[in-house]
Design an enzyme around this catalytic site. Structure first.
Site, short mmCIF file in Angstrom:
data_model
loop_
_atom_site.label_atom_id
_atom_site.label_comp_id
_atom_site.label_asym_id
_atom_site.label_seq_id
_atom_site.Cartn_x
_atom_site.Cartn_y
_atom_site.Cartn_z
CE1 TYR A 1 -3.24 -2.73 0.26
CE2 TYR A 1 -4.01 -2.06 2.07
CZ TYR A 1 -4.08 -2.86 1.15
OH TYR A 1 -5.03 -3.93 0.96
CE LYS B 1 1.71 -18.46 -0.98
NZ LYS B 1 1.08 -19.60 -0.57
CG ASP C 1 -1.84 -20.41 0.82
OD1 ASP C 1 -1.05 -20.48 1.85
OD2 ASP C 1 -1.32 -21.16 -0.22
CG ASP D 1 -7.54 -4.40 3.68
OD1 ASP D 1 -8.47 -4.61 4.18
OD2 ASP D 1 -7.28 -3.79 2.85
CG ASP E 1 -12.50 -6.98 4.73
OD1 ASP E 1 -12.28 -6.30 5.74
OD2 ASP E 1 -12.50 -6.45 3.75
#
Length: 354
Positions: free
Chosen positions: A141, A189, A221, A245, A249
């Site tokens: 970001y 990751k 994942d 983020d 959610d």
């Protein structure tokens, strides 16, 4: 006590839920004999519509001078085709950076009475009470370089993390876990990304400073899958900006609604508090938004920025009592059930605060 709190209603349902949180803060001030100075300023699409940038100078200066800021939401489809610096979200990213709020705390729990509100079986959700600690001012970001290649044929972003950025967010997660169930799951990751390999190495180093907290590592994942099938197995999830983020959610969805989730953005200065949900322009102005995420964010503001633990507990107990008594907004109501408006749900919580 006296506290100056900046209100940033923003876009979409932001003004509705921020207004709800302000009502609860005023009720707390009345009950506990505090004085809260709640002053609104513009940000995001609302600021753009008034002819300014997405983060006006006056807004930033007010936030930096206040005890804390409470944000509703940013995002307006009218600006979707604008260049990045002229989009509402640019205002929020700039505000986080300028306020130095590098640590995002996003709790997700199953409220009593809402065990069947989400897509998972109540038996799977039972006991779910997790905290996602998301690094907030680094990663994709904010990384440079970024942009579009000539003639729009390609685009690029940079994921970048430094040792200092990882150390400070890891320490926040370990400190939070020490006051909970003493377990941190660091999500990365590392089988693919160099930034994740650095992340894993430094988090492992910092764990040695917190011997009472157990650390394990998980690929993002695998974590996404486990949140969906065994959410109660987590205590504190530590992760970088983009992964946090997305995972937060997902956690909101399994707990019943994104409208339930609060968050705190913390650093060395004033805190920034905001519900996890977006601006939801499709329901804006209809008085059907769920205000609980914003009200829960106000509770986090009381606890983390003002040091008012009893007052924060009073807000959270009022939310719990309202839900236990069957109060439901449209996103939570069962088929055939009666839904409360945003204003009515707020009133129910205010009554229980008092």
């Amino acid at each position: 006590m006296y506290a100056s709190i900046v209100l940033l209603p923003g876009d979409g349902i932001g003004p509705e839920v921020t207004g709800a949180a302000a009502r609860v803060l005023r009720a707390i001030a009345e009950r506990f004999q505090h004085e809260f100075d709640l002053v609104p300023f513009s940000i995001g699409g609302a600021a753009l519509r008034s002819g300014g940038p997405p983060l006006p100078k006056a807004t930033l200066e007010a936030c930096l001078a206040a005890h804390a800021a409470l944000l509703g939401a940013v995002g307006d489809p009218a600006f979707d085709r604008e260049e990045p610096s002229r989009r509402p979200e640019a205002g929020l990213l700039a505000l986080r950076r300028e306020m130095g709020t590098y640590a995002n705390l996003r709790p997700a729990r199953v409220w009593p009475g809402l065990e069947d509100a989400g897509p998972l079986k109540a038996s799977v959700l039972a006991g779910t009470d997790l905290l996602i600690v998301r690094e907030l001012t680094g990663g994709l970001y904010y990384g440079e370089p970024r942009g579009y290649a000539p003639e729009g044929q390609a685009a690029f972003n940079t994921m970048r993390y430094s040792r200092g950025e990882i150390e400070r967010i890891a320490d926040v997660a370990f400190a939070a876990a020490a006051g909970r169930r003493k377990r941190v799951t660091s999500v990365d990751k590392a089988n693919v990304l160099e930034t994740s390999r650095l992340w894993r190495a430094i988090v492992t180093e910092r764990a040695a400073r917190h011997p009472d907290v157990r650390l394990d590592h998980m690929y993002v994942d695998a974590c996404a899958m486990k949140i969906a099938v065994a959410p109660a197995s987590f205590d504190v999830i530590l992760t970088e900006n983009l992964f946090g983020d997305i995972l937060s959610d997902e956690a909101g969805a399994i707990c019943g609604s994104l409208g339930l989730l609060p968050s705190a953005c913390l650093g060395s200065g004033p805190g920034l508090y905001e519900p996890v949900h977006g601006s939801a322009p499709d329901i804006a102005g209809r008085d059907i938004a769920n205000p609980i995420g914003a009200i829960g964010s106000a509770a986090m503001l009381l606890r983390h920025s003002l040091g008012l633990g009893a007052e924060a507990d009073a807000v959270e107990r009022a939310i719990e009592r309202a839900l236990s008594d069957g109060c439901r907004t449209a996103d939570l109501v069962s088929p055939g059930g009666a839904a409360l408006s945003c204003a009515a749900m707020t009133g129910a919580i205010v009554d229980r605060v008092r």
